[in-house]
Design a protein around this motif. Structure first.
Motif, short mmCIF file in Angstrom:
data_model
loop_
_atom_site.label_atom_id
_atom_site.label_comp_id
_atom_site.label_asym_id
_atom_site.label_seq_id
_atom_site.Cartn_x
_atom_site.Cartn_y
_atom_site.Cartn_z
N VAL A 56 -9.21 4.61 9.60
CA VAL A 56 -10.34 4.91 8.72
C VAL A 56 -9.86 4.70 7.30
O VAL A 56 -8.79 5.18 6.91
CB VAL A 56 -10.84 6.36 8.91
CG1 VAL A 56 -11.93 6.68 7.91
CG2 VAL A 56 -11.33 6.57 10.34
N GLU A 57 -10.59 3.94 6.51
CA GLU A 57 -10.16 3.68 5.13
C GLU A 57 -10.11 4.98 4.33
O GLU A 57 -10.90 5.90 4.56
CB GLU A 57 -11.11 2.68 4.49
CG GLU A 57 -11.00 1.29 5.11
CD GLU A 57 -11.73 0.24 4.29
OE1 GLU A 57 -12.34 0.57 3.25
OE2 GLU A 57 -11.67 -0.94 4.68
N PRO A 58 -9.13 5.11 3.41
CA PRO A 58 -8.23 4.04 2.99
C PRO A 58 -7.07 3.84 3.95
O PRO A 58 -6.43 4.80 4.38
CB PRO A 58 -7.72 4.54 1.64
CG PRO A 58 -7.76 6.03 1.76
CD PRO A 58 -8.97 6.33 2.60
N VAL A 59 -6.80 2.57 4.29
CA VAL A 59 -5.70 2.21 5.17
C VAL A 59 -4.44 2.07 4.32
O VAL A 59 -4.51 1.67 3.16
CB VAL A 59 -6.02 0.87 5.86
CG1 VAL A 59 -4.87 0.44 6.77
CG2 VAL A 59 -7.32 0.99 6.66
N PRO A 60 -3.26 2.43 4.84
CA PRO A 60 -2.03 2.20 4.08
C PRO A 60 -1.91 0.73 3.66
O PRO A 60 -2.25 -0.17 4.43
CB PRO A 60 -0.92 2.58 5.08
CG PRO A 60 -1.56 3.51 6.04
CD PRO A 60 -2.99 3.06 6.15
N THR A 61 -1.43 0.52 2.46
CA THR A 61 -1.27 -0.84 1.93
C THR A 61 0.20 -1.12 1.66
O THR A 61 1.08 -0.29 1.93
CB THR A 61 -2.06 -0.99 0.62
OG1 THR A 61 -1.43 -0.19 -0.39
CG2 THR A 61 -3.51 -0.55 0.79
N SER A 62 0.45 -2.28 1.12
CA SER A 62 1.83 -2.64 0.77
C SER A 62 2.39 -1.69 -0.28
O SER A 62 3.61 -1.51 -0.36
CB SER A 62 1.87 -4.08 0.25
OG SER A 62 0.97 -4.26 -0.82
N LYS A 63 1.53 -1.05 -1.06
CA LYS A 63 2.01 -0.08 -2.04
C LYS A 63 2.75 1.07 -1.35
O LYS A 63 3.84 1.46 -1.77
CB LYS A 63 0.83 0.48 -2.85
CG LYS A 63 1.22 1.53 -3.86
CD LYS A 63 -0.01 2.06 -4.60
CE LYS A 63 0.38 3.17 -5.57
NZ LYS A 63 -0.81 3.73 -6.26
N GLY A 64 2.14 1.62 -0.30
CA GLY A 64 2.79 2.69 0.44
C GLY A 64 4.05 2.21 1.14
O GLY A 64 5.07 2.91 1.18
N LEU A 65 3.98 0.99 1.71
CA LEU A 65 5.14 0.43 2.40
C LEU A 65 6.32 0.24 1.45
O LEU A 65 7.45 0.63 1.76
CB LEU A 65 4.76 -0.91 3.04
CG LEU A 65 5.90 -1.69 3.71
CD1 LEU A 65 6.49 -0.88 4.86
CD2 LEU A 65 5.40 -3.05 4.20
N PHE A 66 6.06 -0.34 0.27
CA PHE A 66 7.14 -0.59 -0.69
C PHE A 66 7.71 0.72 -1.23
O PHE A 66 8.91 0.83 -1.48
CB PHE A 66 6.65 -1.47 -1.84
CG PHE A 66 6.32 -2.87 -1.41
CD1 PHE A 66 6.92 -3.44 -0.31
CD2 PHE A 66 5.39 -3.63 -2.11
CE1 PHE A 66 6.62 -4.73 0.10
CE2 PHE A 66 5.08 -4.92 -1.72
CZ PHE A 66 5.69 -5.47 -0.61
N ALA A 67 6.86 1.73 -1.40
CA ALA A 67 7.34 3.04 -1.85
C ALA A 67 8.27 3.64 -0.79
O ALA A 67 9.30 4.24 -1.13
CB ALA A 67 6.16 3.97 -2.11
N LEU A 68 7.93 3.46 0.47
CA LEU A 68 8.76 3.95 1.57
C LEU A 68 10.12 3.25 1.55
O LEU A 68 11.17 3.89 1.68
CB LEU A 68 8.06 3.70 2.90
CG LEU A 68 8.76 4.19 4.17
CD1 LEU A 68 8.77 5.70 4.24
CD2 LEU A 68 8.08 3.61 5.42
N ILE A 69 10.10 1.94 1.33
CA ILE A 69 11.35 1.17 1.33
C ILE A 69 12.23 1.56 0.15
O ILE A 69 13.46 1.69 0.27
CB ILE A 69 11.03 -0.34 1.30
CG1 ILE A 69 10.34 -0.76 2.61
CG2 ILE A 69 12.30 -1.16 1.09
CD1 ILE A 69 9.81 -2.16 2.61
N ARG A 70 11.62 1.78 -1.00
CA ARG A 70 12.41 2.14 -2.19
C ARG A 70 13.02 3.53 -2.05
O ARG A 70 14.12 3.78 -2.55
CB ARG A 70 11.50 2.10 -3.44
CG ARG A 70 11.21 0.70 -3.94
CD ARG A 70 10.62 0.76 -5.36
NE ARG A 70 9.35 1.48 -5.37
CZ ARG A 70 8.17 0.91 -5.25
NH1 ARG A 70 8.08 -0.41 -5.07
NH2 ARG A 70 7.07 1.63 -5.28
N THR A 71 12.30 4.42 -1.38
CA THR A 71 12.79 5.81 -1.26
C THR A 71 13.85 5.94 -0.18
O THR A 71 14.84 6.66 -0.35
CB THR A 71 11.61 6.75 -0.94
OG1 THR A 71 10.58 6.58 -1.91
CG2 THR A 71 12.07 8.19 -0.94
N CYS A 72 13.66 5.26 0.95
CA CYS A 72 14.57 5.37 2.10
C CYS A 72 15.54 4.20 2.07
O CYS A 72 15.29 3.15 2.68
CB CYS A 72 13.77 5.40 3.40
SG CYS A 72 12.56 6.73 3.49
#
Length: 368
Positions: A330-346
């Motif tokens: 259901v929107e809002p769907v995770p976007t590349s913004k959330g993905l990149f934030a995850l990669i930068r943090t972990c």
């Protein structure tokens, strides 16, 4: 004509493992090796000779497609096992059934065969058994001081419709890895004290939260936990949250958590972050949430970029993230913004499996 066994006996001494003995052959509609074969071989050889003297691993792999296991077949298997195990230092035993579950559940109780397998050797490190068994069979394992790996798949439990005791499991203090699958009708007795301090890897397949709660309660030092739900009956999210809170307090060393099959099922939109939030206080390095079957109409997945980022910030040691749930978002769907934030943090992240809205990437927009 008398059979000459000297060459056979000489070569059999090199055999360390006998596997997949009774595999069903669909072409010939029979077993590759007929039950009772090894007994017949032993009877044909001189009594002072032992075939396969170096065996340390026995695998009775049984496949039932159309007909269940009968008492006669079980007696033949029992006799074969006695022949193969007598006088040997067997340390790995596998008695596993495959085929249609409904066919297997109509078959004989294999508890006596399983008991023979555990009685005939005190050196067992690995036991894997699936079939119709008595829960009391677990009590027979108490003398196995070397047991490290135990896999019990109870396709049906005898006697049926009774509350199960943890007494037998709590005697298995040497077990490090436990995999246990329970049929739908079982429940556990309340107020059972004790724990398995050595248990570090636990996989449970159960139909309801009570089964998960009872088995997790005896494993305070578990580091890897997998919960597989065997029914698609949805349960109250608040009840799951309370269970996860208990889990986060009880199992403080948990570094790998996996929820599979239909554990994540709801009759209303599933707020995934709210669902798993109690687990985020644990030192998780691997978070795996999968569901291959969408069986409940109305189950939609809710997960935002901000929630993905929060998961990353609270679990900064993550190496694996998998959110693979067969449900529409259901929107809002995770976007590349959330993905990149995850990669930068972990910074230790090695693998990510997640559905995202990748239109920003395709359109070349700035997602930083």
């Amino acid at each position: 004509m008398v059979a000459e066994w000297s060459r056979f006996l000489a070569h059999s001494s090199y055999v360390r493992a006998i596997e997949k003995i009774y595999v069903y052959d669909t072409d010939s509609e029979g077993f590759v090796v007929t039950p009772g074969t090894y007994t017949a071989v032993q009877q044909s050889i001189a009594t002072n000779c032992i075939p396969f003297p170096s065996i340390i691993e026995i695998d009775f792999h049984l496949s039932f497609i159309e007909d269940p296991c009968t008492e006669i077949m079980l007696a033949q298997l029992f006799s074969d096992y006695e022949v193969l195990a007598a006088g040997r230092k067997v340390d790995k035993v596998f008695i596993n059934q495959t085929g249609y579950i409904s066919i297997i559940q109509q078959g004989a109780d294999i508890s006596n065969l399983a008991a023979l397998a555990t009685r005939s050797s005190s050196f067992l490190t690995t036991i894997s058994i699936s079939g119709n068994m008595s829960w009391d069979f677990i009590d027979m394992l108490a003398g196995q001081q070397s047991l490290r790996f135990l896999d019990l798949d109870f396709l049906a439990i005898f006697p049926r419709s009774r509350r199960l005791s943890m007494r037998g499991l709590l005697q298995l203090r040497s077990v490090i890895t436990l995999l246990i699958a329970l049929p739908e009708e079982v429940s556990f007795e309340e107020s059972q004290s004790g724990q398995l301090d050595s248990l570090s890897q636990l996989t449970i397949q159960a139909s309801n939260i009570a089964g998960f709660r009872a088995l997790c309660s005896i494993a305070p030092n578990v580091t890897a936990l997998a919960l597989l739900k065997s029914s698609d009956f949805p349960e109250d999210i608040e009840e799951w949250q309370e269970f996860f809170r208990q889990l986060s307090r009880k199992c403080r060393s948990l570094t790998k958590f996996e929820a599979s099959n239909n554990l994540l099922v709801s009759t209303h939109p599933l707020k995934l972050y709210v669902y798993i939030e109690p687990l985020l206080s644990l030192p998780l390095k691997h978070l795996i949430l999968t569901s291959s079957i969408l069986s409940t109409p109305g189950c939609f997945l809710l997960l935002t970029d901000e929630e993905v980022q929060e998961i990353g910030s609270r679990l900064s040691q993550l190496k694996t993230v998998e959110i693979s749930i067969d449900a529409p978002y259901v929107e809002p769907v995770p976007t590349s913004k959330g993905l990149f934030a995850l990669i930068r943090t972990c910074l230790l992240l090695q693998s990510v499996v997640m559905v995202i809205d990748g239109r920003e990437i395709i359109l070349g927009r700035n997602t930083t």
